[in-house]
Design a protein around this motif. Structure first.
Motif: not given
Length: 199
Positions: A1-4, A34-35, A46-47
């Motif tokens: 998932s992308p960081e936001k 957070y990646l 991983y996130n």
């Protein structure tokens, strides 16, 4: 998932005299997904569910004369994480890997006509990381520490024209043995010579 996430920063600067300038900055970051990257086998990314980073920076410049100045910068950093990965629940269960609490940089800069020179030394304090032993069965995680270190750099640049210059630099001037990631030593003393042409 992308960081936001969100980031906040507040700064105050003051010129104490014609020679001394200082700036102080406080910062805060709140990041979802957070990646994180594991730096040992089996390598993977991983996130982390939630990560927070906060601290402050101090920047100081002392002008010696019209051509030279000394700078002194300091960063204080804190981190916090709420992980969902198994490795995030052992060892460094509450903070991010490889985040030094203290970073200090001291240097000298010279600019006169076509000549430019810079010397800097950077201190990085102790860092910690969660390391997985790939030879263990079942896998065992442990906390490892990287000791603090100081690295010196030196460079000189000469402007040939408005659009071209030559540079000679020495990185890690005193050939310090150190690492930024556990188990991966950084290069020793490095000499570089470059020519740059801007079009």
């Amino acid at each position: 998932s992308p960081e936001k996430g969100w980031g906040y920063e507040a700064s105050v600067a003051h010129k104490f005299s014609n020679k001394l300038y200082s700036k102080a900055t406080a910062f805060y970051q709140d990041i979802n997904d957070y990646l994180n990257f594991t730096h040992q086998r089996p390598f993977n990314a991983y996130n982390i569910d939630k990560a927070q980073l906060w601290g402050f920076e101090l920047e100081n410049t002392w002008k010696l004369d019209d051509a030279s100045n000394i700078f002194l910068n300091y960063t204080n950093l804190h981190t916090k994480k709420e992980g969902v990965h198994a490795n995030d629940k052992v060892c460094l269960s509450g903070e991010l890997d490889y985040r030094p609490r203290h970073t200090l940089a001291l240097g000298y800069q010279y600019d006169e006509g076509k000549w430019h020179a810079r010397y800097d030394m950077t201190y990085t304090s102790e860092q910690k990381a969660t390391i997985v032993d790939p030879t263990s069965d079942p896998l065992v995680s442990k906390e490892e520490k990287i000791g603090g270190y100081v690295v010196h750099n030196l460079s000189a640049t000469y402007d040939l024209t408005e659009n071209s210059f030559v540079n000679f630099s020495v990185y890690n001037l005193f050939d310090k043995n150190y690492c930024e990631v556990y188990g991966y030593p950084m290069e020793g003393r490095i000499f570089t010579a470059t020519f740059t042409q801007k079009f």
